[in-house]
Design an enzyme around this catalytic site. Structure first.
Site, mmCIF file in Angstrom:
data_model
loop_
_atom_site.group_PDB
_atom_site.id
_atom_site.type_symbol
_atom_site.label_atom_id
_atom_site.label_comp_id
_atom_site.label_asym_id
_atom_site.label_seq_id
_atom_site.Cartn_x
_atom_site.Cartn_y
_atom_site.Cartn_z
ATOM 1 N N LYS A 85 -3.565 13.152 -6.351
ATOM 2 C CA LYS A 85 -4.114 12.174 -4.899
ATOM 3 C C LYS A 85 -4.982 12.653 -4.984
ATOM 4 O O LYS A 85 -5.494 13.999 -4.216
ATOM 5 C CB LYS A 85 -3.113 12.291 -4.043
ATOM 6 C CG LYS A 85 -3.212 11.117 -3.115
ATOM 7 C CD LYS A 85 -2.786 9.653 -4.257
ATOM 8 C CE LYS A 85 -3.071 8.359 -3.105
ATOM 9 N NZ LYS A 85 -2.715 7.073 -3.386
ATOM 10 N N ASP A 97 -6.840 3.267 -4.695
ATOM 11 C CA ASP A 97 -6.302 3.228 -3.047
ATOM 12 C C ASP A 97 -6.915 2.649 -2.402
ATOM 13 O O ASP A 97 -8.156 1.618 -2.547
ATOM 14 C CB ASP A 97 -5.719 4.531 -2.946
ATOM 15 C CG ASP A 97 -4.438 4.961 -1.974
ATOM 16 O OD1 ASP A 97 -3.369 4.490 -2.167
ATOM 17 O OD2 ASP A 97 -4.753 4.668 -0.462
HETATM 18 P P1 NDP Z 1 -6.568 -1.824 1.116
HETATM 19 O O1 NDP Z 1 -7.827 -0.909 1.278
HETATM 20 O O2 NDP Z 1 -6.565 -2.769 -0.019
HETATM 21 O O3 NDP Z 1 -5.792 -2.139 2.343
HETATM 22 C C1 NDP Z 1 -5.444 -1.407 3.505
HETATM 23 C C2 NDP Z 1 -4.949 -2.505 4.319
HETATM 24 O O4 NDP Z 1 -4.575 -1.740 5.514
HETATM 25 C C3 NDP Z 1 -6.168 -2.873 4.623
HETATM 26 O O5 NDP Z 1 -5.266 -4.222 5.178
HETATM 27 C C4 NDP Z 1 -6.150 -2.333 6.456
HETATM 28 O O6 NDP Z 1 -7.173 -3.146 6.884
HETATM 29 C C5 NDP Z 1 -5.203 -2.433 6.368
HETATM 30 N N1 NDP Z 1 -5.190 -0.893 6.755
HETATM 31 C C6 NDP Z 1 -5.739 0.458 6.330
HETATM 32 N N2 NDP Z 1 -6.114 1.413 6.995
HETATM 33 C C7 NDP Z 1 -4.883 1.472 8.174
HETATM 34 C C8 NDP Z 1 -4.800 1.550 9.704
HETATM 35 N N3 NDP Z 1 -4.674 2.582 9.823
HETATM 36 N N4 NDP Z 1 -3.927 0.888 10.679
HETATM 37 C C9 NDP Z 1 -3.787 -0.516 10.302
HETATM 38 N N5 NDP Z 1 -4.124 -0.993 9.418
HETATM 39 C C10 NDP Z 1 -4.475 -0.989 8.381
HETATM 40 O O7 NDP Z 1 -4.975 -0.853 0.390
HETATM 41 P P2 NDP Z 1 -3.972 -1.479 -0.449
HETATM 42 O O8 NDP Z 1 -3.535 -2.707 0.033
HETATM 43 O O9 NDP Z 1 -4.357 -0.906 -2.347
HETATM 44 O O10 NDP Z 1 -2.952 0.307 -0.066
HETATM 45 C C11 NDP Z 1 -2.504 0.236 1.169
HETATM 46 C C12 NDP Z 1 -1.139 1.132 1.150
HETATM 47 O O11 NDP Z 1 -0.759 0.785 -0.209
HETATM 48 C C13 NDP Z 1 -1.845 2.333 0.960
HETATM 49 O O12 NDP Z 1 -0.391 3.066 1.833
HETATM 50 C C14 NDP Z 1 -1.637 2.359 -0.461
HETATM 51 O O13 NDP Z 1 -1.721 4.435 -0.550
HETATM 52 C C15 NDP Z 1 -0.355 1.907 -0.109
HETATM 53 N N6 NDP Z 1 -0.388 1.677 -1.972
HETATM 54 C C16 NDP Z 1 -1.128 1.044 -3.185
HETATM 55 C C17 NDP Z 1 -1.202 0.813 -4.177
HETATM 56 C C18 NDP Z 1 -2.524 0.244 -5.131
HETATM 57 O O14 NDP Z 1 -2.034 0.180 -6.477
HETATM 58 N N7 NDP Z 1 -3.434 0.113 -4.302
HETATM 59 C C19 NDP Z 1 -0.220 1.534 -5.399
HETATM 60 C C20 NDP Z 1 0.964 2.102 -4.245
HETATM 61 C C21 NDP Z 1 0.662 2.741 -3.128
HETATM 62 P P3 NDP Z 1 -8.256 -3.022 7.002
HETATM 63 O O15 NDP Z 1 -9.478 -3.199 6.138
HETATM 64 O O16 NDP Z 1 -8.519 -3.309 8.733
HETATM 65 O O17 NDP Z 1 -9.120 -1.307 6.828
#
Ligand code: NDP
Length: 443
Positions: A125, A165
């Site tokens: 990571k 991510d």
């Molecule tokens: P994105 O950046 O596309 O979206 C993240 C989302 O979560 C946004 O809506 C963001 O809001 C919100 N968010 C982030 N930090 C916080 C916080 N501290 N409090 C509240 N909301 C928060 O990321 P992904 O959708 O790719 O990833 C989301 C999760 O899924 C993560 O945990 C990631 O590790 C996991 N994941 C992702 C994969 C992938 O293929 N993308 C694979 C496996 C796991 P804002 O825009 O306001 O920050």
């Protein structure tokens, strides 16, 4: 003191302040106690001690020029945790909260997730405390180019293959790819999540959210239940959340919430996904803008998304976003299943509540493994110079998610913990990695 417990305590003592890593370590190792403590070969080979220390952590500075020609600097990392079953594989996160502890927790989880996928990929990571929000495209490009100028030394299709991510989507991957190719002079699949025009895989963007729904569907079916007619609550509004919502609706469920770090929306009529995609993917705005599209919906600033009654909860935002009190509220509201789209979104106490109350719970290392699985399929296509159709990839994804559900279900049953998918996923992932480590000697 048992072997498992003594390793947990000693690792925690030696890594002060790394609270997210401690949480993940404790969650995995504690659930392995029954098998590890009864098998002397693991202790004799110091398997847990070795698993708990990354093979390598690269930490470096990333200087870049902003649009006013001022020098900015960020800290970046790549945690190369385990190469026991394949090249390091895991995403890059760009978010101000990024630090070594968060990346160690994510890299550690990735080892077992990747093992569960059944594909030959190790765990890694990376990321940086850089916030793409509010930056111009040119600033994001200069940052990505500077980061890759250093990081490329440690990457390669057979060494370490990052992906996206939080904060790292198609734009960032494109800029990192361009810089890597320019430096090494080779067109190779050293990163996944690439655009379709330059070696990406169809279905990768959708994979984590769709995979989450495929696995949850299997978990529900195992209990003679399904998505049709259910109310689903989702947190987040990024890549995972949006594609989870698309598939949930396709399965006949009604999605009533989505959120970002500013707050959440509740739309009892069912979320208008076209509006969400316009706000998040095109305009890159805050989620409260949703009220412009649907004035009847409600926006609440801050946390509280889990207070909304639902049958199925899918936390898809970030780590530790669903606490014990939220779990109790979900249980009181009749929630029957929770599946983690994000990595470790539920605290240990919350998971305990789900297990006590008989709520089905699928841990992230199984439930969100669809993304890394299709990333591995992207690596295969790159090596073979092939491009599969969306349907080919999606059908392989469904097979992989079914395989993951079966493995965690069967492992839980084998060790008399039927229905405990946390233990099942950890045991199945651990056994594969430990077997490879034992076979490869002291390395
Ligand atoms: P994105 O950046 O596309 O979206 C993240 C989302 O979560 C946004 O809506 C963001 O809001 C919100 N968010 C982030 N930090 C916080 C916080 N501290 N409090 C509240 N909301 C928060 O990321 P992904 O959708 O790719 O990833 C989301 C999760 O899924 C993560 O945990 C990631 O590790 C996991 N994941 C992702 C994969 C992938 O293929 N993308 C694979 C496996 C796991 P804002 O825009 O306001 O920050």
């Amino acid at each position: 003191m048992s072997y498992t417990k003594s390793v947990i305590e000693s690792v925690i003592a030696k890594t002060p302040g790394e609270k997210e890593f401690h949480q993940a370590l404790d969650e995995v190792f504690s659930s392995l106690a029954t098998i590890v403590d009864n098998e002397p070969a693991y202790k004799d080979a110091s398997i847990l001690e070795r698993m708990a220390i990354p093979e390598r952590i690269i930490t470096f500075r990333v200087p870049w020029l902003d649009d006013n020609n001022r020098v900015q600097v960020n800290t970046a990392y790549r945690v190369q945790f385990s190469s026991s079953i394949g090249p390091y594989k895991g995403g890059m996160r760009f978010h101000p909260s990024v630090n070594a502890s968060i990346l160690k927790f994510l890299g550690f989880e990735q080892i077992f997730k990747n093992a569960l996928s059944g594909l030959p990929i190790g765990g890694g990571k990376g990321g940086a405390d850089f916030d793409p929000k509010g930056k111009s495209d040119a600033e994001v490009m200069r940052f990505c180019q500077s980061l890759m100028t250093e990081l490329h030394k440690y990457l390669g299709p057979d060494e370490d293959v990052p992906a996206g991510d939080i904060g790292v989507g198609a734009r960032e991957i494109g800029y990192m790819y361009g810089q890597y190719k320019r430096i090494v002079g080779r067109y190779e699949g050293f990163i996944t999540g690439k655009g379709i025009a330059y070696g990406g895989s169809l279905g990768r963007t959708e994979a984590t959210g769709f995979g989450l729904l495929y696995l949850t569907r299997d978990m529900l079916a195992n209990a003679n239940n399904g998505f049709d007619g259910k109310t689903v609550s989702i947190s987040g509004s990024g890549n995972v959340a949006i594609h989870a919502a698309i598939k949930a609706m396709e399965f006949g469920a009604k999605v009533v919430t989505m959120s970002d770090s500013g707050g959440f929306i509740h739309d009892p009529d069912g979320i208008d996904l076209a509006a969400i995609r316009e706000i998040k993917e095109v305009r890159r705005e805050r989620i409260n803008e949703y009220l412009r599209y649907r004035p009847s919906a409600k926006y609440t600033a801050g946390t509280g998304v889990w207070n909304i009654p639902c049958d199925i909860a899918l936390p898809c935002a970030t780590q530790n976003e669903l606490h014990e009190a939220d779990a109790l509220t979900l249980a009181a509201n009749g929630c029957i299943a929770v599946a983690e789209g994000a990595n470790m979104p539920c605290t240990k106490a919350a998971v305990h509540v789900f297990q006590e109350k008989g709520i089905m719970f699928a841990p992230g290392k199984a439930a969100n493994a669809g993304g890394v699985s299709v990333s591995a399929l992207e690596m295969s296509q790159n090596s073979a110079r092939l491009a599969w159709t969306f349907d080919e990839v999606d059908s392989k994804l469904q097979g992989i998610m079914s395989g993951i559900f079966t493995q965690m279900n069967e492992a839980a049953k084998e060790y008399n913990m039927a229905g405990n998918f946390v233990a099942g996923a950890n045991i199945a992932g651990f056994k594969k990695v430990a077997t490879a480590m034992l076979a490869q000697g002291v390395v």
